[in-house]
Scaffold this motif. Sequence first.
Motif, short mmCIF file in Angstrom:
data_model
loop_
_atom_site.label_atom_id
_atom_site.label_comp_id
_atom_site.label_asym_id
_atom_site.label_seq_id
_atom_site.Cartn_x
_atom_site.Cartn_y
_atom_site.Cartn_z
N ASP A 1 0.73 -1.23 0.09
CA ASP A 1 0.06 0.10 0.07
C ASP A 1 0.89 1.42 -0.14
N CYS A 2 1.86 1.40 -0.93
CA CYS A 2 3.04 2.35 -0.81
C CYS A 2 2.40 3.28 -2.06
N PRO A 3 2.31 4.52 -1.67
CA PRO A 3 1.99 5.55 -2.83
C PRO A 3 3.15 5.74 -3.91
N GLN A 4 2.77 5.48 -5.36
CA GLN A 4 3.44 5.42 -6.26
C GLN A 4 3.94 6.73 -6.93
N VAL A 5 3.16 7.89 -6.57
CA VAL A 5 3.51 9.27 -7.13
C VAL A 5 3.17 10.34 -6.06
N GLN A 6 3.61 11.54 -6.45
CA GLN A 6 3.48 12.65 -5.59
C GLN A 6 2.40 13.57 -6.24
N ILE A 7 1.36 13.82 -5.77
CA ILE A 7 0.50 14.87 -6.37
C ILE A 7 1.11 16.27 -6.79
N SER A 8 2.02 16.59 -5.93
CA SER A 8 2.55 17.99 -6.27
C SER A 8 3.44 17.96 -7.50
N LEU A 9 4.11 16.67 -7.85
CA LEU A 9 4.67 16.70 -8.97
C LEU A 9 4.02 16.09 -10.38
N PHE A 10 2.96 15.52 -10.12
CA PHE A 10 1.96 14.80 -11.03
C PHE A 10 1.08 15.76 -11.60
N LEU A 11 0.58 16.65 -10.82
CA LEU A 11 -0.25 17.56 -11.25
C LEU A 11 0.15 19.22 -11.05
N GLU A 12 0.29 19.69 -12.34
CA GLU A 12 0.78 21.24 -12.49
C GLU A 12 -0.08 22.15 -11.83
N ASP A 13 -1.49 22.08 -12.68
CA ASP A 13 -2.46 23.09 -12.43
C ASP A 13 -3.41 22.59 -11.21
N THR A 14 -3.24 23.32 -9.86
CA THR A 14 -4.10 22.89 -9.02
C THR A 14 -5.26 23.78 -8.85
N SER A 15 -5.51 24.57 -9.94
CA SER A 15 -6.98 25.03 -10.04
C SER A 15 -8.02 24.07 -10.31
N LEU A 16 -7.72 22.86 -10.75
CA LEU A 16 -8.34 21.82 -11.44
C LEU A 16 -9.00 20.94 -10.11
N ILE A 17 -8.24 21.18 -8.81
CA ILE A 17 -8.50 20.26 -7.78
C ILE A 17 -9.92 21.03 -7.01
N LEU A 18 -10.87 20.23 -6.74
CA LEU A 18 -12.06 20.71 -5.61
C LEU A 18 -11.87 20.42 -4.55
N GLU A 19 -11.48 18.98 -4.12
CA GLU A 19 -11.42 18.60 -2.80
C GLU A 19 -9.93 17.75 -2.76
N VAL A 20 -9.38 17.70 -1.50
CA VAL A 20 -8.45 16.69 -1.27
C VAL A 20 -8.49 16.00 -0.19
N TRP A 21 -8.59 14.62 -0.28
CA TRP A 21 -8.76 13.52 0.77
C TRP A 21 -7.69 12.67 1.16
N GLU A 22 -7.25 12.72 2.44
CA GLU A 22 -6.26 11.78 3.00
C GLU A 22 -6.86 10.32 3.37
N VAL A 23 -6.41 9.42 2.80
CA VAL A 23 -7.14 8.03 2.86
C VAL A 23 -5.74 7.20 3.55
N VAL A 24 -5.98 6.54 4.76
CA VAL A 24 -5.14 5.61 5.65
C VAL A 24 -5.80 4.50 5.77
N TYR A 25 -4.72 3.15 6.03
CA TYR A 25 -5.34 2.02 6.27
C TYR A 25 -5.57 2.11 7.80
N LEU A 26 -6.37 1.29 8.21
CA LEU A 26 -6.84 1.27 9.78
C LEU A 26 -5.93 0.95 10.53
N THR A 27 -5.35 -0.34 10.26
CA THR A 27 -4.24 -0.93 10.90
C THR A 27 -3.04 -0.70 10.88
N SER A 28 -2.55 0.22 9.93
CA SER A 28 -1.27 0.77 9.86
C SER A 28 -1.29 2.08 9.09
N GLN A 29 -0.98 3.03 9.94
CA GLN A 29 -1.31 4.48 9.45
C GLN A 29 0.10 5.28 9.13
#
Length: 314
Positions: free
Chosen positions: A43-71
Motif C-alpha cells: 500500500d505504498c504511494p506510487q507518485v506525488q500529487i505535487s509533481l504529477f499535477l501542475e495546475d492545482t486550480s483543477l482540484i475541488l477537494e483533497v482527501w487523505e486516506v489511511v489504512y486502519l491497522t497501519s497509518q
Amino acid sequence: MKKQEEQMELSLYYHAVEIELEILHSKEMILDESNQCIDNLFDCPQVQISLFLEDTSLILEVWEVVYLTSQKTSHFVCLLNNGTFLCTCMINKTHGYPCRHFYRVMTLTSTARFHIGLVNQRWYKDILQGTDISNKEFVAISSMKMSALKTHSLPTQFLNSNGSAIQVGASAINTEITKSISKKRKFGELWGLGRKVMVDVIENNNEDTYRELCEVFLSIQKKLQPRIVVDNSNGGVSNSNNNGESDNIMNIRNPVERRPKGRPKSNKRMKNTLELSNTKTQYTCKLCKQKGHNSKTCKEKLDNANKENEVFER
C-alpha cells in the motif's frame, strides 16, 4: 465487475479525512527506495500529487486516506472539476478502473461520483465497444450534503483531462488493441467452457460421452488443420487449406552434418583374432609371489595369523 467488487470490499479497511491543499505538500513524504522496489511495498504511494499535477486550480477537494491497522503511509485522492480524480496509488492509471481509496471517499462526500467513463474501455464487452458514454449519468452514494462554503459546480457530462466531452474514436491504434483484447476474450470463453465440459465428463465417468467429446474435438481439428500435399512434379511441398488454395512452402533441407576428428567414442574398436583370448586373468599374491590368489586369501598370511594367536593365548 469482479475487480470493482474487490476494490469496494477493500475500501472498508480505510479511513478518509478531508484536508486543505496547502497541507498536502507538507504531508507527502519521500520514500527511500534505494534498498527495495517500490512495487513490493504494501500500500505504498506510487507518485506525488505535487509533481504529477501542475495546475492545482483543477482540484475541488483533497482527501487523505489511511489504512486502519497501519497509518504510517497515506494516500491522497484529489477530486477534479471535470468529474475525474487522481490518487497516489495510480491504480486508475495503470489498471484502468477506480481504486479502493476513491470508493472510500465516495461514501463521505457527494463530490466524488462514479461514472462508467472512469473504467477504461478495454474492460468493456465487445457489444459496448465504440459507444458514446458522455451522456451517461453520474452516481453518488454519499448522503452527506455539501456545505454552503464549498458548493462546487459539478459537470453533467463526463469530461476528460482536456475539459472536452469524451468522444470514442475508432483510430487505427484503438482498433488493433480492440482486436487483440477480443482474441484474448474469445480464448478465455472457449477455454473456460471446454474445461468445464471436460471436468463434467470425467467426473460422470461416462464412456459414451467421453468418446463423443473426443470425436467432436478431432473433427474440429481436422477442419482447421491444413493438409500438406507432396507435389512430385517439382519435388517441393505444397500446403492446401480448406478453401482449396495452395501455397508453396520453401523446401527445407536437413542440416549439414560435420564429422569430428578421431574415432567416435560410442563405437568400440573391433579386435582381431589374435587379440581374442579365452584365458582368464590370474592374480599374483604380493606376499608369497605365487599366482592364482591374492593377498587376502593367501595361506601363508592365514598361518602366520594363527601362530600369533597361539602365542598370545600362552
